[in-house]
Design a protein around this motif. Sequence first.
Motif, mmCIF file in Angstrom:
data_model
loop_
_atom_site.group_PDB
_atom_site.id
_atom_site.type_symbol
_atom_site.label_atom_id
_atom_site.label_comp_id
_atom_site.label_asym_id
_atom_site.label_seq_id
_atom_site.Cartn_x
_atom_site.Cartn_y
_atom_site.Cartn_z
ATOM 1 N N ASP A 383 36.861 -16.027 59.272
ATOM 2 C CA ASP A 383 35.410 -16.200 58.036
ATOM 3 C C ASP A 383 33.618 -15.705 59.667
ATOM 4 O OD1 ASP A 383 34.674 -18.608 58.427
ATOM 5 O OD2 ASP A 383 34.596 -18.593 57.013
ATOM 6 N N GLU A 384 34.056 -15.578 60.565
ATOM 7 C CA GLU A 384 33.104 -15.261 60.882
ATOM 8 C C GLU A 384 32.528 -14.016 61.126
ATOM 9 O OE1 GLU A 384 33.545 -18.691 64.956
ATOM 10 O OE2 GLU A 384 34.336 -16.691 65.571
ATOM 11 N N ALA A 385 30.783 -13.852 61.324
ATOM 12 C CA ALA A 385 30.173 -12.562 61.774
ATOM 13 C C ALA A 385 30.842 -12.407 63.129
ATOM 14 C CB ALA A 385 29.257 -12.723 61.274
ATOM 15 N N VAL A 386 30.329 -13.976 63.839
ATOM 16 C CA VAL A 386 30.913 -12.826 65.419
ATOM 17 C C VAL A 386 31.374 -14.282 66.016
ATOM 18 C CG1 VAL A 386 28.722 -13.624 65.966
ATOM 19 C CG2 VAL A 386 29.735 -12.055 67.635
ATOM 20 N N GLY A 387 31.758 -14.327 67.267
ATOM 21 C CA GLY A 387 32.471 -15.390 67.713
ATOM 22 C C GLY A 387 30.723 -15.651 68.462
ATOM 23 N N ALA A 448 22.817 -18.870 63.296
ATOM 24 C CA ALA A 448 22.321 -18.235 63.212
ATOM 25 C C ALA A 448 22.659 -16.574 62.781
ATOM 26 C CB ALA A 448 21.343 -18.363 63.985
ATOM 27 N N ILE A 449 23.580 -15.585 63.200
ATOM 28 C CA ILE A 449 23.635 -14.559 62.825
ATOM 29 C C ILE A 449 25.098 -14.231 61.923
ATOM 30 C CG2 ILE A 449 25.325 -12.696 64.035
ATOM 31 C CD1 ILE A 449 24.866 -14.373 67.021
ATOM 32 N N ARG A 450 24.635 -13.532 60.547
ATOM 33 C CA ARG A 450 24.803 -13.567 59.452
ATOM 34 C C ARG A 450 25.508 -11.881 59.609
ATOM 35 N NH1 ARG A 450 23.704 -17.601 59.077
ATOM 36 N NH2 ARG A 450 21.987 -18.742 57.980
ATOM 37 N N SER A 451 25.853 -10.902 60.526
ATOM 38 C CA SER A 451 26.219 -10.157 60.701
ATOM 39 C C SER A 451 26.517 -9.192 61.902
ATOM 40 C CB SER A 451 26.152 -9.088 59.007
ATOM 41 O OG SER A 451 24.929 -8.260 59.619
ATOM 42 N N ALA A 452 27.110 -8.570 62.016
ATOM 43 C CA ALA A 452 26.800 -8.401 63.383
ATOM 44 C C ALA A 452 28.241 -7.035 63.479
ATOM 45 C CB ALA A 452 27.921 -8.923 64.374
ATOM 46 N N LYS A 453 27.373 -5.107 63.853
ATOM 47 C CA LYS A 453 28.362 -3.936 63.751
ATOM 48 C C LYS A 453 28.096 -3.373 64.769
ATOM 49 C CE LYS A 453 24.835 -1.801 61.137
ATOM 50 N NZ LYS A 453 24.671 -0.684 60.055
ATOM 51 N N VAL A 454 28.898 -3.118 65.692
ATOM 52 C CA VAL A 454 28.788 -2.542 66.790
ATOM 53 C C VAL A 454 28.588 -0.522 66.009
ATOM 54 C CG1 VAL A 454 30.030 -0.900 68.875
ATOM 55 C CG2 VAL A 454 30.842 -3.793 68.130
ATOM 56 N N VAL A 455 27.376 -0.122 67.040
ATOM 57 C CA VAL A 455 26.113 0.624 66.408
ATOM 58 C C VAL A 455 25.917 1.647 67.814
ATOM 59 C CG1 VAL A 455 24.780 -0.596 65.150
ATOM 60 C CG2 VAL A 455 23.737 -1.087 67.431
ATOM 61 N N TYR A 466 25.308 -3.806 69.385
ATOM 62 C CA TYR A 466 25.831 -4.915 68.253
ATOM 63 C C TYR A 466 24.258 -4.454 67.499
ATOM 64 C CZ TYR A 466 30.080 -6.826 69.561
ATOM 65 O OH TYR A 466 31.235 -6.696 70.219
ATOM 66 N N GLU A 467 24.158 -4.647 66.427
ATOM 67 C CA GLU A 467 23.160 -4.719 65.305
ATOM 68 C C GLU A 467 23.640 -5.533 64.804
ATOM 69 O OE1 GLU A 467 19.925 -1.866 62.882
ATOM 70 O OE2 GLU A 467 21.820 -2.753 61.581
ATOM 71 N N PHE A 468 22.873 -7.177 65.095
ATOM 72 C CA PHE A 468 23.152 -8.328 64.705
ATOM 73 C C PHE A 468 21.896 -8.872 63.743
ATOM 74 C CE2 PHE A 468 24.619 -11.044 68.574
ATOM 75 C CZ PHE A 468 25.916 -10.151 68.589
ATOM 76 N N GLU A 469 22.013 -9.320 62.703
ATOM 77 C CA GLU A 469 21.401 -9.371 61.512
ATOM 78 C C GLU A 469 21.050 -11.680 61.609
ATOM 79 O OE1 GLU A 469 19.866 -9.179 56.817
ATOM 80 O OE2 GLU A 469 21.934 -8.248 57.449
ATOM 81 N N VAL A 470 20.398 -11.912 61.402
ATOM 82 C CA VAL A 470 20.315 -12.646 61.786
ATOM 83 C C VAL A 470 18.973 -13.865 61.066
ATOM 84 C CG1 VAL A 470 20.450 -12.549 64.223
ATOM 85 C CG2 VAL A 470 17.907 -12.401 63.532
ATOM 86 N N ALA A 471 19.558 -15.590 60.510
ATOM 87 C CA ALA A 471 18.354 -15.933 59.990
ATOM 88 C C ALA A 471 17.792 -17.439 60.614
ATOM 89 C CB ALA A 471 19.292 -16.543 59.222
ATOM 90 N N ASP A 472 16.818 -17.176 60.958
ATOM 91 C CA ASP A 472 16.118 -17.887 61.877
ATOM 92 C C ASP A 472 16.828 -18.854 63.113
ATOM 93 O OD1 ASP A 472 14.532 -19.306 59.381
ATOM 94 O OD2 ASP A 472 15.317 -20.780 58.877
ATOM 95 N N MET A 473 17.256 -17.651 64.065
ATOM 96 C CA MET A 473 17.979 -17.758 65.263
ATOM 97 C C MET A 473 16.361 -18.376 65.866
ATOM 98 S SD MET A 473 18.816 -14.904 67.716
ATOM 99 C CE MET A 473 19.059 -15.228 69.346
ATOM 100 N N PRO A 474 16.979 -19.824 66.892
ATOM 101 C CA PRO A 474 15.673 -20.556 67.243
ATOM 102 C C PRO A 474 15.681 -19.673 68.830
ATOM 103 C CG PRO A 474 17.342 -21.700 67.377
ATOM 104 C CD PRO A 474 17.999 -20.709 66.493
ATOM 105 N N VAL A 475 14.199 -19.237 69.652
ATOM 106 C CA VAL A 475 13.651 -18.869 70.690
ATOM 107 C C VAL A 475 12.454 -19.378 70.866
ATOM 108 C CG1 VAL A 475 14.849 -16.764 70.143
ATOM 109 C CG2 VAL A 475 12.809 -16.824 69.186
ATOM 110 N N THR A 476 12.249 -19.549 72.361
ATOM 111 C CA THR A 476 11.160 -19.920 72.750
ATOM 112 C C THR A 476 10.209 -18.290 73.089
ATOM 113 O OG1 THR A 476 11.810 -22.241 72.895
ATOM 114 C CG2 THR A 476 9.997 -21.710 74.402
ATOM 115 N N VAL A 477 8.856 -18.401 73.000
ATOM 116 C CA VAL A 477 8.192 -17.355 74.090
ATOM 117 C C VAL A 477 7.962 -18.014 75.729
ATOM 118 C CG1 VAL A 477 6.218 -16.142 74.406
ATOM 119 C CG2 VAL A 477 6.914 -17.022 72.042
ATOM 120 N N ALA A 478 8.377 -17.642 76.463
ATOM 121 C CA ALA A 478 8.935 -17.460 77.524
ATOM 122 C C ALA A 478 8.278 -17.084 78.397
ATOM 123 C CB ALA A 478 9.973 -17.260 78.341
ATOM 124 N N VAL A 479 7.916 -15.667 78.382
ATOM 125 C CA VAL A 479 7.173 -14.315 78.737
ATOM 126 C C VAL A 479 6.119 -14.060 77.837
ATOM 127 C CG1 VAL A 479 6.411 -12.878 80.378
ATOM 128 C CG2 VAL A 479 8.035 -14.185 80.698
#
Length: 506
Positions: A383-387, A448-455, A466-479
């Motif tokens: 049932d994964e949206a993506v691996g 954090a990836i709720r859906s994924a489709k090749v575009v 791909y187009e990913f739909e994400v929810a609260d995907m954690p990132v840091t402002v690196a630049v």
Amino acid sequence: MTTIRQDDFVTSIADAFQYISYYHPQDYIQALGAAYEREESPAARDAIAQILTNSRMCAEGRRPICQDTGIALVFLKVGMNVQWDSTLSVQEMVDEGVRRAYGNPDNVLRASVLRDPAGARQNTRDNTPAVVHYEIVPGDDVEVICAAKGGGSEAKSKLAMLNPSDSIVDWVLKTVPTMGAGWCPPGILGIGIGGTPEKAALLAKESIMAPVDIQDLIARGPSNRVEELRLELYEKVNALGIGAQGLGGLTTVLDVKILDYPTHAANLPVAMIPNCAATRHVHFHLDGSGPAALAPPKLEDWPDVTWQANTEVATRVDLDTLTPEQVASWKPGQTLLLNGKMLTGRDAAHKRIADMLARGEELPVDFTNRVIYYVGPVDPVRDEAVGPAGPTTATRMDKFTETMLSQTGLIAMVGKAERGPEAIAAIRAHGSAYLMAVGGAAYLVSKAIRSAKVVGFEDLGMEAIYEFEVADMPVTVAVDAQGESVHQTGPREWQARIGKIPVVTA
């Protein structure tokens, strides 16, 4: 005389590559847990927490530790009294085991191996052929080491032909900072000394297959020059302050491994190969009694660390309404939680986009005010949206950054590790930003990836857009939009705090 049957050998190889895809070696996890307890840098501690949490999740869910499930590497020590009951060559048996492992429908692994590397670079689709190293030794059995080596760490391998009077320590301390964070520290440095250039590289690769034992060595003290060198490099490399994911901190390496070999009087070959946060290898013996039995580790042996997004500190970002003005307001080191739709793309997609733009052709997707994630995900199961879908090394996209920012409407990028001067200049010029996700936390990120489709560019396989739909995907402002990079400021700060190596300022 021992007879090794084809089916037993192939099954053992297949089982081993499945096993290491989701089980870290316990010595590595325990060493990383100890590093987490020692770490004083908040950014590095958070990154290690994500890696440890990801590791436990993968062990529980039996899904890959990293989206880059590696190139298959096998070391074989074949006893001189062994004979084979097989219609296939040893290479063919290894490849068949790899093929079965990477195509296992219960835990599909990403195929990353390309044939015709200097030409068409076509994916073999099953991650074969493996790289196999053979040694014929006295004995009645076959010793096997299976390892999966990610491209990010392999890309940072170094080889030098030093003069006999040159300092190996000085070379390592000069070279490690040039490797950046694309090898996903904290990890292990393997160093091969002597022989010939290719022998030194092989020694370096073989050395990182050994258990993490630097703390035992510290406790008992060195008994030879190689052990003295291990201890000196362990202390001095960590004193560089590079830290987890290159963000600055106390632990850059969990161990330094060294193997040496006699060499020509005129030469001092030295190779250095890192093993990343997705350290993956397993050792077993075959004695003719059947396939290898690989016992699963105990989950209680994992450190009691569970990462969760800190919604009180992190800033939620709506990707669907994101504006250049919002991007320009982000600060270096700021934690963001991404929500909404983002696009993906890595090396092959960027090359194709650049070629299409040069020919005046229309792109398959509109990048205006969009964010792109540098990733090549594992295929989903059940049932994964993506691996598992962790970031790939961002510097490989540096040469495309100006084109993407100036000609497509792209406003931000997500990847792993630092950006180079060319990309930072483009980010500053266009008021863009680069966001860093933690390498070695691919399964955690995928949740954090709720859906994924090749575009776009479906023919590129895992390198498609791909187009990913994400929810609260954690990132840091690196630049940030002004071009300030935390991969420059963080290590510089922690090298000064540690205070064992003078800080060199530009």
